[in-house]
Scaffold this motif. Structure first.
Motif, short mmCIF file in Angstrom:
data_model
loop_
_atom_site.label_atom_id
_atom_site.label_comp_id
_atom_site.label_asym_id
_atom_site.label_seq_id
_atom_site.Cartn_x
_atom_site.Cartn_y
_atom_site.Cartn_z
N VAL A 1 0.84 -1.20 0.00
CA VAL A 1 0.00 0.00 0.00
C VAL A 1 0.88 1.26 0.00
CG1 VAL A 1 -1.82 1.28 1.18
CG2 VAL A 1 -1.76 -1.24 1.32
N PRO A 2 0.93 2.01 -1.12
CA PRO A 2 1.62 3.32 -1.11
C PRO A 2 0.80 4.32 -0.30
CG PRO A 2 1.39 2.46 -3.35
CD PRO A 2 0.50 1.64 -2.48
N VAL A 3 1.47 5.29 0.30
CA VAL A 3 0.81 6.22 1.20
C VAL A 3 1.15 7.66 0.81
CG1 VAL A 3 0.52 6.94 3.61
CG2 VAL A 3 0.96 4.54 3.06
N GLY A 4 0.17 8.56 1.06
CA GLY A 4 0.38 10.00 0.92
C GLY A 4 0.73 10.43 -0.50
N ARG A 5 1.64 11.40 -0.58
CA ARG A 5 2.00 11.99 -1.86
C ARG A 5 2.81 11.05 -2.74
NH1 ARG A 5 7.17 14.09 -2.08
NH2 ARG A 5 8.37 14.11 -0.14
N PHE A 6 3.19 9.91 -2.21
CA PHE A 6 3.96 8.95 -3.00
C PHE A 6 3.06 7.96 -3.75
CE2 PHE A 6 6.82 10.34 0.38
CZ PHE A 6 7.97 10.65 -0.34
N GLN A 7 1.76 8.09 -3.57
CA GLN A 7 0.86 7.19 -4.30
C GLN A 7 1.06 7.34 -5.81
OE1 GLN A 7 -3.21 7.75 -3.11
NE2 GLN A 7 -2.86 7.14 -0.99
#
Length: 400
Positions: A79-85
């Motif tokens: 699961v990527p999170v935040g602005r790194f999605q």
């Protein structure tokens, strides 16, 4: 205010309560450009079979900034999170203790410290590895080249791990709906002939692989650029199941044809207001100065005549002193000259004043007076003494 503190203290307290030990590997550094892709390696080297249960990637931009989660992996879910999605994904083989992260389309704000944490099933050991990422300004995505020149197009894959490329492809497209053409294809691990860079079609013998493939550099050099070479070039670097792409747009500039220089006929131009004023001023100045120029010429001519007369008088005086006979002939010659100019000098009165030589050394002064007489057609000599014995010419009166 206490949320960051809780996030930091809770894992520490949990590690002490469960008796966890941290295995920290020294950090590595990686430098990339804005827009590039970067592989952040996180591999736990072990000969034992261990099952990875959890992988976390945490980002910190500085000492006093809050840590951000980049990605976490748990129960086979990443699961990527935040602005790194949409910009990060796990590319490592979890079964082989590889939790490497691929960061795509790097931004300037991505510069900072990245920490990887790997946890194993039924293990108190936590493997940690830190990566320091440096971000440089973006390299130009568009290049310009003249027809006939050579141009280099770069394609480098940045990684902290020693993962070697398995294939390099370069494709060309002249437009959105145009069919792609193969520019170059290279298989480093294969033997010849496939182990050598291969190019096809109109790019044959015009493209060379100039990058260091041992460092995942697949840059090429395009020689003898043609007008039809303008378009998009896409590089694909393959590292096993991982593929990284980069696109470069090439603009081709036509060279100006060399033409012979021919003389250009000058066309009459209409004078402007300033030019007319200058010309009129020159004409007026010439008209005003013309009388002055004439007066100067007259004065100059008069001075020359005066100098000539003075010279003649001095010559007569010297002749008088030297030889009286020659003096009379010169006086007669002067009378003839006067008659040629419609003037007759009837008498030349020369008065000599010879002063006694003074001690001061002053030179003697000579004075001559010339009286012009207009000739008369009926004039005749009154006495025989006025005529010369040899020629009958009138003699000029002389007074000494």
């Amino acid at each position: 205010m206490f949320y960051p503190l809780k996030l930091i203290l809770m894992p520490v307290l949990l590690s002490y309560s469960l008796g966890l030990n941290d295995l920290i590997v020294s950090s590595v550094e990686l430098t990339v450009h804005v827009g590039d892709s970067a592989l952040l390696g996180c591999i736990f080297q072990s000969t034992e079979e261990k099952l990875v249960t959890k992988v976390d990637w945490i980002f910190s931009s500085g000492e006093h900034f809050k840590d951000d989660y980049v990605l976490f992996y748990y129960a086979n879910i990443s699961v990527p999170v935040g602005r790194f999605q949409n910009r990060v994904r796990l590319v490592g083989d979890i079964l082989h203790h590889d939790g490497s992260l691929l960061l795509q389309n790097v931004e300037e704000a991505d510069q900072g410290n990245y920490t990887c944490e790997i946890r194993f099933k039924m293990e108190s050991l936590v493997f940690k590895k830190a990566v320091v990422l440096h971000v440089l300004p973006e390299e130009p995505k568009e290049l310009m080249a003249h027809v006939g020149d050579s141009t280099q197009m770069g394609c480098v894959f940045h990684s902290t791990e020693e993962k070697h490329m398995t294939r390099v492809d370069w494709m060309f497209s002249s437009g959105e709906h145009a069919k792609e053409e193969i520019v170059l294809r290279y298989y480093p691990k294969l033997k010849a002939p496939m182990g050598y860079p291969q190019n096809w079609g109109r790019f044959q013998n015009r493209v060379n692989l100039v990058g260091d493939t041992s460092r995942n550099d697949g840059s090429i050099m395009l020689h003898r650029v043609k007008e039809s070479d303008g378009g998009s070039y896409t590089c694909s670097i393959h590292l096993g199941n991982l593929t990284v792409r980069k696109t470069t747009v090439l603009h081709v500039i036509l060279k100006e044809p060399r033409t012979l220089v021919t003389p250009v006929t000058l066309r009459p131009e209409i004078l402007g207001g300033n030019q007319l004023v200058i010309i009129v001023g020159i004409i007026c100045a010439t008209i005003l100065l013309l009388p002055v120029l004439i007066l100067i010429v007259k004065r100059t001519y008069g001075n020359k005549s005066s100098v000539t007369s003075t010279t003649l008088v001095k010559s007569l005086e010297n002749t008088k002193k030297a030889n009286p006979e020659v003096r009379e002939e010169l006086c007669h010659f002067a009378a003839v000259l006067g008659e040629g100019k419609k003037h007759i000098y009837s008498s030349i009165t020369m008065q000599e004043v010879i002063d006694e030589e003074e001690p001061s050394g002053k030179s003697e002064a000579t004075y001559m007076t010339m009286h012009p007489v207009w000739p008369s057609l009926r004039s005749a000599p009154t006495s025989p003494s006025d005529k010369k014995s040899d020629g009958g010419m009138p003699r000029t009166e002389q007074a000494f």
